[in-house]
Scaffold this motif. Structure first.
Motif, PDB file in Angstrom:
ATOM      1  N   ALA A  96       2.394   2.592  -7.729  1.00  0.00           N
ATOM      2  CA  ALA A  96       2.716   1.432  -6.894  1.00  0.00           C
ATOM      3  C   ALA A  96       1.598   1.212  -5.898  1.00  0.00           C
ATOM      4  CB  ALA A  96       4.025   1.659  -6.150  1.00  0.00           C
ATOM      5  N   ARG A  97       1.410  -0.050  -5.501  1.00  0.00           N
ATOM      6  CA  ARG A  97       0.409  -0.393  -4.497  1.00  0.00           C
ATOM      7  C   ARG A  97       0.969  -1.444  -3.557  1.00  0.00           C
ATOM      8  NH1 ARG A  97      -4.325  -1.919  -8.604  1.00  0.00           N
ATOM      9  NH2 ARG A  97      -3.691  -0.407 -10.175  1.00  0.00           N
ATOM     10  N   ALA A  98       0.708  -1.268  -2.283  1.00  0.00           N
ATOM     11  CA  ALA A  98       1.240  -2.190  -1.278  1.00  0.00           C
ATOM     12  C   ALA A  98       0.188  -3.210  -0.877  1.00  0.00           C
ATOM     13  CB  ALA A  98       1.700  -1.407  -0.055  1.00  0.00           C
ATOM     14  N   TYR A  99       0.642  -4.441  -0.641  1.00  0.00           N
ATOM     15  CA  TYR A  99      -0.257  -5.535  -0.259  1.00  0.00           C
ATOM     16  C   TYR A  99       0.312  -6.300   0.933  1.00  0.00           C
ATOM     17  CZ  TYR A  99      -2.231  -4.629  -4.843  1.00  0.00           C
ATOM     18  OH  TYR A  99      -2.812  -4.021  -5.919  1.00  0.00           O
ATOM     19  N   THR A 100      -0.542  -6.638   1.879  1.00  0.00           N
ATOM     20  CA  THR A 100      -0.111  -7.530   2.956  1.00  0.00           C
ATOM     21  C   THR A 100       0.097  -8.930   2.378  1.00  0.00           C
ATOM     22  OG1 THR A 100      -2.362  -8.216   3.473  1.00  0.00           O
ATOM     23  CG2 THR A 100      -1.533  -6.274   4.634  1.00  0.00           C
TER      24      THR A 100
ATOM     25  N   ARG B 247       4.057  -3.975   7.333  1.00  0.00           N
ATOM     26  CA  ARG B 247       2.960  -3.127   6.879  1.00  0.00           C
ATOM     27  C   ARG B 247       3.440  -1.676   6.784  1.00  0.00           C
ATOM     28  NH1 ARG B 247      -3.365  -2.962   8.557  1.00  0.00           N
ATOM     29  NH2 ARG B 247      -3.240  -5.005   7.645  1.00  0.00           N
ATOM     30  N   ILE B 248       4.248  -1.270   7.744  1.00  0.00           N
ATOM     31  CA  ILE B 248       4.783   0.089   7.735  1.00  0.00           C
ATOM     32  C   ILE B 248       5.754   0.272   6.570  1.00  0.00           C
ATOM     33  CG2 ILE B 248       6.271   1.698   9.011  1.00  0.00           C
ATOM     34  CD1 ILE B 248       5.029   0.477  11.609  1.00  0.00           C
TER      35      ILE B 248
ATOM     36  N   ARG C 205      -4.403 -10.569  -6.957  1.00  0.00           N
ATOM     37  CA  ARG C 205      -4.385  -9.110  -6.854  1.00  0.00           C
ATOM     38  C   ARG C 205      -3.056  -8.551  -7.357  1.00  0.00           C
ATOM     39  NH1 ARG C 205      -6.845  -6.717  -1.468  1.00  0.00           N
ATOM     40  NH2 ARG C 205      -6.704  -4.896  -2.812  1.00  0.00           N
TER      41      ARG C 205
ATOM     42  N   MET D 170       6.236  -1.408   3.785  1.00  0.00           N
ATOM     43  CA  MET D 170       5.698  -1.519   2.421  1.00  0.00           C
ATOM     44  C   MET D 170       4.871  -0.286   2.061  1.00  0.00           C
ATOM     45  SD  MET D 170       2.611  -4.280   2.626  1.00  0.00           S
ATOM     46  CE  MET D 170       1.052  -3.839   3.415  1.00  0.00           C
ATOM     47  N   ALA D 171       4.127   0.253   3.030  1.00  0.00           N
ATOM     48  CA  ALA D 171       3.307   1.434   2.728  1.00  0.00           C
ATOM     49  C   ALA D 171       4.202   2.631   2.426  1.00  0.00           C
ATOM     50  CB  ALA D 171       2.375   1.741   3.898  1.00  0.00           C
ATOM     51  N   VAL D 172       5.282   2.793   3.207  1.00  0.00           N
ATOM     52  CA  VAL D 172       6.155   3.944   2.996  1.00  0.00           C
ATOM     53  C   VAL D 172       6.919   3.794   1.668  1.00  0.00           C
ATOM     54  CG1 VAL D 172       8.068   5.269   3.950  1.00  0.00           C
ATOM     55  CG2 VAL D 172       6.336   4.334   5.475  1.00  0.00           C
TER      56      VAL D 172
ATOM     57  N   SER E  67       5.855   2.232  -0.933  1.00  0.00           N
ATOM     58  CA  SER E  67       4.887   2.499  -1.993  1.00  0.00           C
ATOM     59  C   SER E  67       4.682   4.004  -2.181  1.00  0.00           C
ATOM     60  CB  SER E  67       3.561   1.817  -1.654  1.00  0.00           C
ATOM     61  OG  SER E  67       2.608   2.073  -2.661  1.00  0.00           O
TER      62      SER E  67
ATOM     63  N   GLN F 124      -3.225 -10.315   1.463  1.00  0.00           N
ATOM     64  CA  GLN F 124      -3.768  -9.760   0.218  1.00  0.00           C
ATOM     65  C   GLN F 124      -3.032 -10.291  -1.014  1.00  0.00           C
ATOM     66  OE1 GLN F 124      -3.347  -5.557   1.079  1.00  0.00           O
ATOM     67  NE2 GLN F 124      -5.470  -5.361   1.751  1.00  0.00           N
TER      68      GLN F 124
END
Lengths: 455, 455
Positions: free
Chosen positions: A92-96, A75-76, A120, A78-80, A82, A99
């Motif tokens: 860009a968009r991050a997905y778990t 989660r960390i 999604r 992918m968010a960074v 993105s 999701q």
């Protein structure tokens, strides 16, 4: 325009600078108009640090909670990643995993993917975004809890998404240039393999090659997803894993190639940076074997003086399987002096304690004299589809080992693989002499390609 | 059997040892047969570290991705806390905000809760588990993206869950013993307030007391959730926040109390560890004011020589509101020499740049002469429901400030609150003299309680 799935491992996203570098590579594809789905592992040692934290509060973390904990790592990252892409001007968009539609069974720690519903992700792609997906994780269909896919799980996430999205290629990025003909740390003359079939890759992976996990290769074969194993540090061609020589895949933002042409073109200049526009054909003859794999992680159980009565051997294998052990190789020798047999089997060292305990608990039923266990064994395997049509492969193998003074303890064969068990201390030598004997050393390959001799 | 929601902040779960300590406290309630829902913040500085990481890759992280990133912090703390509870023999399961049914709007970074559907939490409770819930986070109803609730969000999560589950009490644990009559760092004689109404707590929170955010208190008032603000380091009673003096709440695994009895019992022995079984009544007379709050975070804008024409002042306030600023206090003074007024307003310092810019852009429309800005102001407020029935409160306030030589710049009042603006350098003195003047200092309280004099 292609749809490309790119998977980056933990060492490729170890810190902020690495993440920015990876973002640059991704942006090349996105800005060239391709649809890109990125699967990312946790940064560097994050997963190990989270497990350390768990061990500070308990020796027996519940599997459900452990999955919840370790999935924070992706989660960390992918968010960074993105954020870094957005900073580079790429939407860009991050997905778990949940999701992204990675639906699994409820087996925490080693869940299996039941289906992939990437609605999604498709929406994001249609809107022109790069979709970043957390590797290694999914959500249980029955309990709705977060699950993890076990070792190599991020590769499996990438292949599963590539299959569901019908991607043109699934690129597996790491810090090495691709699949090698042997582990370069053991056999320094090892060379990169430009093209390999899924079957060969499976046999390499199952027999000790660590670059891809068996499971992701099985998934790729089943859904005909071409894999490209390559380095995140260079633009060079890596290793294409595919069973379809006619498949055309993107290997660079501006270049596609027919998979069957890869080996030929690569041999012409194996260090060349992409894009490659050289259509010359050096006339490479495919090597008989693709690679040499080795494995130090197995042990050998030998059960001595088992009565040679129908059903006794079967009972032994039932007992071992019942302990949860995965048996690899089996050898049975009849005694020349009485009506007994000795049965040897290899299995992962981790499985040995439970298997040994189960065998001892069935001592009377099986009726053997003694059980021995040896964890100082090594297995070396040669894999190659070319073996099918080349006689004398096993003769070459055994002769080269014999000349080097290496004893063979057990042998197992399939149509495209021969594995032998040796003493663990002789394993590295075995890898090197076999690699040389089959003309895989880098210099010899040059000779084969350009001189037509040397084999 | 009670249903208790317990919220632990970041400092209560800063490391593995803290988490084990918190687990022990939770297990006391669980093992006594109560149903327990735990809301947890991220460990120690985790959230700040994640934001630092984001800042290493971009100056402008997209709000959606930032929410995805920072929510990893609670995912870690809740999983580890759940493990620690299981290790202590308590069945526990951790849930993300999304899994716990915290449904929000789509405003990343400061989402509002639309509804709470805690079906999975109820299931866990019915099965005898402790449910651990990640604070501060939810899931957007429209986009299905992860959202965060903004500052103090974990308190809001706890209160919202307590309301939805009709909990008997929502306990807010931190590293201080409860709500104090003033900030003990400023007024060393400050004492803990045993019982306070929601309205008073709201006024304290809105005027600078940091122990609870306004939003969680509003939520508690609206849904009649009794709050208990207390320390995770002791078993002592903290501060009960409730509008219902007849409500009976659990304050210990084995003890319940009528909220109206709290102050009385607490005064008898304010340092006593729970459980308390002393039913004596020391006959405490409720103090006139509950507490003194102070706030250094506001600035003052003064607009000079605004024409005294109907609509001009309204236009000024429209312009400021349109810039997104939250106006707090307003004072308007008519000039004695011409037909103009001076208008002063206070607002959070963070909102000032945008507000000043908007005022300057409307210079012609408003027609003022000059704008001034002062960020060196401080606000001190007294809050207490007792003010309603006690005349002379404002006289006592102004006299005490005057005797201390502290100038009052602006005044605003409500039925249960008086706030005054002073120079920031005089603020700490103002807090202390007011705290003494209203008999709130610890020794004076003793005198009031036991001697019946001193006020």
């Amino acid at each position: 325009m292609s749809l490309v799935v790119q998977k980056f491992g933990g060492s490729s996203v170890a810190d902020a600078d690495s993440i920015k570098r990876v973002a640059q590579r991704i942006s090349l594809y996105s800005k060239a108009g391709h649809q890109v789905v990125v699967v990312v592992s946790a940064m560097g040692d994050t997963t190990d640090e989270l497990i350390d934290l768990a061990e500070q509060v308990t020796d027996t973390p519940p599997a459900r909670e452990l999955d919840m904990l370790v999935t924070a790592g992706e989660r960390i990252s992918m968010a960074v990643l993105s954020m870094a892409l957005n900073d580079a001007g790429v939407d860009a968009r991050a997905y778990t995993g949940s999701q992204a539609g990675l639906i699994t069974d409820e087996v925490h720690g080693k869940a299996h993917i039941l289906r992939v519903t990437p609605g999604r992700i498709q929406e994001a792609l249609e809107e022109g975004s790069v979709a970043i997906v957390a590797g290694f994780q999914g959500v249980s269909q029955s309990t709705k809890d977060i699950t993890t896919l076990g070792r190599g799980g991020s590769d499996t996430t990438a292949v599963a998404l590539a299959a569901a999205l019908e991607a043109d290629v699934c690129e597996i990025y790491s810090d090495v240039d691709g699949v090698f003909s042997a582990d370069p740390r053991v056999a320094p003359a090892a060379r990169r393999v430009p093209y390999i079939s899924c079957e060969e890759m499976l046999d390499l992976a199952a027999n000790g090659a660590k670059i891809l996990m068996v499971r992701s290769v099985e998934y790729a074969r089943r859904y005909a997803v071409p894999l490209h194993v390559r380095s995140s540090y260079s633009g060079r061609l890596g290793t294409i894993v595919s069973d379809d020589p006619e498949r055309v895949i993107p290997i660079d933002p501006d270049v596609t190639i027919r998979t069957a042409d890869v080996a030929r073109r690569d041999a012409a200049d194996p260090t060349k940076e992409l894009p490659m526009d050289d259509h010359s054909d050096p006339g490479l003859e495919a090597p008989i074997i693709s690679g040499v794999a080795h494995d130090r992680s197995e042990g050998k159980i030998t059960v001595v003086e088992v009565p040679d009565i129908p059903g006794r051997a079967a009972l032994l294998f039932d007992v071992v399987a019942g302990s949860g052990a995965n048996i690899d190789m089996i050898v049975q020798n009849s005694s020349t002096v009485d009506d007994t047999v000795a049965i040897s089997l290899t299995l992962p060292e981790d499985d040995a304690p439970a298997a040994l305990k189960a065998i001892e608990q069935s001592h009377e039923a099986i009726g053997y004299a003694e059980v021995r266990y040896n964890d100082q064994i090594g297995k070396v395997s040669i894999v190659g589809a070319g073996m099918r049509s080349h006689p004398g492969v096993s003769a070459t193998l055994f002769r080269s080992l014999g000349e080097a003074g290496i004893n063979i303890d057990m042998i197992s064969t399939s149509e495209i693989r021969i594995s032998v068990v040796t003493e663990q201390s002789a394993l590295d030598d075995a890898v090197r002499v076999i690699h040389s004997a089959f003309g895989l050393d880098a210099e010899q390959t040059e000779a084969v390609v350009y001189g037509g001799t040397g084999r």
